[in-house]
Enzyme design. Sequence first.
Site, PDB file in Angstrom:
ATOM      1  CG  HIS A   1      15.834   8.257   1.638  1.00  0.00           C
ATOM      2  ND1 HIS A   1      17.207   8.135   1.539  1.00  0.00           N
ATOM      3  CD2 HIS A   1      15.557   8.276   2.954  1.00  0.00           C
ATOM      4  CE1 HIS A   1      17.730   8.115   2.755  1.00  0.00           C
ATOM      5  NE2 HIS A   1      16.750   8.194   3.629  1.00  0.00           N
TER       6      HIS A   1
ATOM      7  CE  LYS B   1      -4.461   1.160   0.470  1.00  0.00           C
ATOM      8  NZ  LYS B   1      -5.141   0.858   1.749  1.00  0.00           N
ATOM      9  CG  HIS B   2      -0.256   4.715   0.067  1.00  0.00           C
ATOM     10  ND1 HIS B   2      -0.875   5.298  -1.019  1.00  0.00           N
ATOM     11  CD2 HIS B   2      -1.214   4.600   1.017  1.00  0.00           C
ATOM     12  CE1 HIS B   2      -2.143   5.535  -0.729  1.00  0.00           C
ATOM     13  NE2 HIS B   2      -2.375   5.115   0.492  1.00  0.00           N
TER      14      HIS B   2
ATOM     15  CG  ASN C   1      14.751   6.291   9.952  1.00  0.00           C
ATOM     16  OD1 ASN C   1      15.809   6.088   9.387  1.00  0.00           O
ATOM     17  ND2 ASN C   1      14.509   7.387  10.656  1.00  0.00           N
TER      18      ASN C   1
END
Length: 530
Positions: free
Chosen positions: A530, A281-282, A424
């Site tokens: 990231h 998801k996302h 993180n």
Amino acid sequence: MPIEFRRAARALISVSDKTGLVDFARGLAALDIELISTGGTHKALVEAGLEVLDVADVTGFPELMDGRVKTLHPKVHGGLLAIRENPEHEAAMLAHGISPIDLLVVNLYPFQATIDAGADFDQCIENIDIGGPAMIRAASKNFNDVAVIVSVEDYAPLLAELRANGGATTLALRQKLAQKAFARTATYDAAISNWLAEQIGEDAPAFRAFGGKLAQTLRYGENPHQKAAFYVTPERRYGVATARQLQGKQLSYNNIGDTDAAFELVAEFDPERTAAVAIIKHSNPCGVAEAASIEAAYALALRCDPVSAFGGIVALNRRLDARAAAEIVQVFTEVIIAPEADEEAIAIVGAKKNLRLLLTGGMPDPRASGLTLRPVAGGLLVQGRDNAVVDDMELRVVTKRAPTEAEWRDLTFAFRIAKHVKSNAIVYAKDGATVGIGAGQMSRVDSTRIAAMKAADAAKAAGLPRSLAVGSVVASDAFFPFPDGVLTAIEAGATALIQPGGSVRDAEVIAAADAVGVAMAFTGFRHFRH
């Protein structure tokens, strides 16, 4: 001055891909367009009974140097570049016996296919087209007078326009074809330059070029006010770009990004060793598991975060079978992606009309090299793919207690997942399944807390008396900068941890684990995402 309609009287055809060639050429001949051709194209057209001039008859020169030189000649490039109705150009053509060429049809030597076939260096070099791009650029520059075709898919539209306009092309079509042609040569050169950089070990060449072919125009991007499209690059890697969509509505921009993330994650698991399922998801996993079957792995992955799984992407590393399909369709799912599927499974998914089913034909290699791109204002960040695999790492026990055999299995499992979680990243895992995931937080200790909270919520949803984090292991994508993250994981019930190591406070972090008899291993590899 722009010319709206330009009659095509003469066409030069030189193609590697001869799909549809004969029918297309017959269509041109039926419109009284004179045909000129080269080498194998000329041979194919003559054998089909068409009247075709050989380019050597036009230039007065035979093909030279094993075909390397055949169209690089003033009578070809003059015919393409001459501006009609320009007195100086007309005089030069008359003086040198140059006739205009109104239509150029070229598809380039199959350089990328040669690479993909594993050809040696010299073969790849010989499949770099020189004359083709030169002619394409000449014709494209002179789009006011010349139409240029670089793709088989444009044969039919061109013939339709020629027939509709008495053998003439419109300026709008010529401009559109010229733009496509320049993009084609740019993409072709990008593939060559990037391949050569790899061959000579040049990681940061002075110039970088990237190109792709339109696969799909999207309704919008991440948000409705953003325009978007999906392009496929020359890289041959199993995934969304290679997939057949068997059913369901069109993929969105976000669907494609999330589906890619899901399939790359599940590819970390060797299908010969284990079945694996990832629910995304996302772009973050909300559940991942491995088991003896896809059905069992899906159940364990779903248990990790059944709330977030709603409207997610499900990726499999093995064939989708009917039993697994029947379970997956019980939860609203946007996309299922798998290397292949049984007919019965396809029928089960088919009952959900909006659910997309993608079959890729294979799994991507997690160890393969490659490049990833990220745009920044005015530039691109380019790096090698993160192809570090935990199985290849020298894991080092740094605590007094070593992990048990069961803990080792879960530690390596969790570290595989952490590689694909936004930093993180913290992953709690137990018995080959994630039980809590913390992603994308500014503080690593916050990710640890969120993952523990997710594990407690999952236990509650499953009707279990205690958090799934109890007895779990924890993986971190980067080192713990302070002992607080480790202590939070231990308080949640973790018994072992795996992390890259490398903090100036490693000794404090190790001491915190030793104080309560928790095992810890260092990988020496960081997996920032990231």
